[in-house]
Write an enzyme that holds these catalytic residues in place. Structure first.
Site, mmCIF file in Angstrom:
data_model
loop_
_atom_site.group_PDB
_atom_site.id
_atom_site.type_symbol
_atom_site.label_atom_id
_atom_site.label_comp_id
_atom_site.label_asym_id
_atom_site.label_seq_id
_atom_site.Cartn_x
_atom_site.Cartn_y
_atom_site.Cartn_z
ATOM 1 N N GLU A 96 0.846 -1.194 0.000
ATOM 2 C CA GLU A 96 0.000 0.000 0.000
ATOM 3 C C GLU A 96 0.882 1.244 0.000
ATOM 4 O O GLU A 96 2.019 1.221 0.471
ATOM 5 C CB GLU A 96 -0.930 -0.062 1.228
ATOM 6 C CG GLU A 96 -1.825 1.125 1.445
ATOM 7 C CD GLU A 96 -2.832 1.405 0.331
ATOM 8 O OE1 GLU A 96 -2.410 1.539 -0.827
ATOM 9 O OE2 GLU A 96 -4.033 1.539 0.641
ATOM 10 N N ASP A 97 0.343 2.337 -0.531
ATOM 11 C CA ASP A 97 1.119 3.576 -0.569
ATOM 12 C C ASP A 97 1.244 4.207 0.824
ATOM 13 O O ASP A 97 2.339 4.548 1.266
ATOM 14 C CB ASP A 97 0.522 4.581 -1.577
ATOM 15 C CG ASP A 97 -0.985 4.814 -1.402
ATOM 16 O OD1 ASP A 97 -1.601 4.243 -0.474
ATOM 17 O OD2 ASP A 97 -1.556 5.584 -2.198
ATOM 18 N N ASP A 100 -3.223 5.963 6.526
ATOM 19 C CA ASP A 100 -3.622 7.260 7.063
ATOM 20 C C ASP A 100 -4.552 6.989 8.260
ATOM 21 O O ASP A 100 -4.083 6.682 9.344
ATOM 22 C CB ASP A 100 -4.302 8.037 5.932
ATOM 23 C CG ASP A 100 -4.661 9.466 6.284
ATOM 24 O OD1 ASP A 100 -3.998 10.044 7.139
ATOM 25 O OD2 ASP A 100 -5.616 10.011 5.688
ATOM 26 N N PHE A 149 -0.673 16.744 3.519
ATOM 27 C CA PHE A 149 -1.136 16.030 2.340
ATOM 28 C C PHE A 149 0.043 15.724 1.436
ATOM 29 O O PHE A 149 0.739 16.609 0.974
ATOM 30 C CB PHE A 149 -2.249 16.776 1.591
ATOM 31 C CG PHE A 149 -3.009 15.818 0.721
ATOM 32 C CD1 PHE A 149 -3.955 14.966 1.280
ATOM 33 C CD2 PHE A 149 -2.719 15.707 -0.634
ATOM 34 C CE1 PHE A 149 -4.613 14.031 0.499
ATOM 35 C CE2 PHE A 149 -3.384 14.769 -1.419
ATOM 36 C CZ PHE A 149 -4.329 13.931 -0.859
ATOM 37 N N ARG A 162 1.033 11.510 -9.426
ATOM 38 C CA ARG A 162 1.444 10.135 -9.100
ATOM 39 C C ARG A 162 2.823 9.812 -9.668
ATOM 40 O O ARG A 162 3.524 8.944 -9.163
ATOM 41 C CB ARG A 162 0.439 9.131 -9.684
ATOM 42 C CG ARG A 162 -0.942 9.178 -9.050
ATOM 43 C CD ARG A 162 -1.743 7.958 -9.493
ATOM 44 N NE ARG A 162 -3.162 8.060 -9.217
ATOM 45 C CZ ARG A 162 -3.739 7.758 -8.054
ATOM 46 N NH1 ARG A 162 -3.009 7.342 -7.047
ATOM 47 N NH2 ARG A 162 -5.039 7.880 -7.892
HETATM 48 P P1 IMP Z 1 -7.032 5.489 5.088
HETATM 49 O O1 IMP Z 1 -8.151 4.520 4.887
HETATM 50 O O2 IMP Z 1 -7.472 6.758 5.719
HETATM 51 O O3 IMP Z 1 -5.836 4.889 5.785
HETATM 52 O O4 IMP Z 1 -6.606 5.974 3.649
HETATM 53 C C1 IMP Z 1 -5.831 5.252 2.835
HETATM 54 C C2 IMP Z 1 -5.807 5.817 1.415
HETATM 55 O O5 IMP Z 1 -6.081 7.227 1.344
HETATM 56 C C3 IMP Z 1 -4.410 5.653 0.884
HETATM 57 O O6 IMP Z 1 -4.271 4.408 0.278
HETATM 58 C C4 IMP Z 1 -4.279 6.801 -0.094
HETATM 59 O O7 IMP Z 1 -4.746 6.392 -1.351
HETATM 60 C C5 IMP Z 1 -5.190 7.876 0.455
HETATM 61 N N1 IMP Z 1 -4.410 8.899 1.210
HETATM 62 C C6 IMP Z 1 -4.310 9.044 2.540
HETATM 63 N N2 IMP Z 1 -3.503 10.060 2.876
HETATM 64 C C7 IMP Z 1 -3.062 10.570 1.692
HETATM 65 C C8 IMP Z 1 -2.165 11.643 1.377
HETATM 66 O O8 IMP Z 1 -1.578 12.358 2.210
HETATM 67 N N3 IMP Z 1 -1.966 11.867 0.033
HETATM 68 C C9 IMP Z 1 -2.559 11.122 -0.945
HETATM 69 N N4 IMP Z 1 -3.385 10.094 -0.675
HETATM 70 C C10 IMP Z 1 -3.648 9.838 0.630
HETATM 71 MG MG MG Z 2 -4.458 3.972 -1.821
#
Ligand code: IMP
Ligand code: MG
Length: 173
Positions: A96-97, A100, A149, A162
């Protein structure tokens, strides 16, 4: 066009990803790793990481949506594209990238566990722990980032950036 400042350089990324590849290769010695990339954010990281893994590897991809084009998490996880292959009995490593809030991964990992993998671990390029709402913890993590962000190296802002070869933060204009 937003202003972007560099947080993690291409050189730092290369070095850390090489180390992660070595660590993962050692941990999975004698095994085969089934890598699952979460589209689209993980694509660049997964390609670079896979090149540094020395045990046999297979690829699959899954696409989920939790954000739309917004920068704030809705908490809603929808499967847009499911896996092509069964994960039953396999050593699965999710790529995963960024983690968050953790909501996407919490949902995905509990869903994938019901499919009977031999093991299920998580490798995230970035971890933003200040924003965590769930008990998700990457088994392998490239870098911890502040609550900003983040874009580049697969991560987008409204689908842009990206392709940046570094990790940057969007400066609020
Ligand atoms: P989560 O479910 O809140 O952990 O969100 C996960 C997804 O939100 C990641 O896989 C990203 O695609 C996107 N995301 C969360 N934070 C960022 C950020 O700072 N920049 C870009 N995408 C983000
Ligand atoms: Mg993602």
């Amino acid at each position: 066009m937003e202003d972007i400042s560099v947080l993690i350089s291409e050189e730092e990324l290369n070095k850390r990803i090489r180390n992660l590849g070595e660590e993962i290769s050692a941990d999975y010695a004698g095994k085969e790793i089934h890598l699952i990339g979460i589209l689209k954010g993980s694509v660049i990281f997964m390609a670079e990481l896979a090149k540094r893994i020395t045990v046999p590897v297979t690829f699959d991809f899954m696409s989920v949506s939790s954000y739309g084009d917004d920068t704030v998490s809705s908490g809603i996880v929808k499967i847009i594209k499911d896996l092509d292959d069964s994960i039953s009995g396999r050593d699965v490593l999710i790529v995963e990238d960024i983690v968050d809030t953790g909501r996407t991964l919490e949902y995905l990992m509990s869903m994938l566990r019901t499919r009977d993998p031999k093991s299920l671990k998580l490798c995230a390029l970035l971890d933003k722990p200040e924003r965590r709402l769930c008990k998700v913890q990457p088994d392998y993590c490239g870098f911890t980032v502040p609550d900003e962000f983040i874009v580049g190296y697969g991560l987008d802002y409204a689908q842009k950036y990206r392709n940046l070869p570094y990790i940057g933060k969007v400066l609020q204009g």
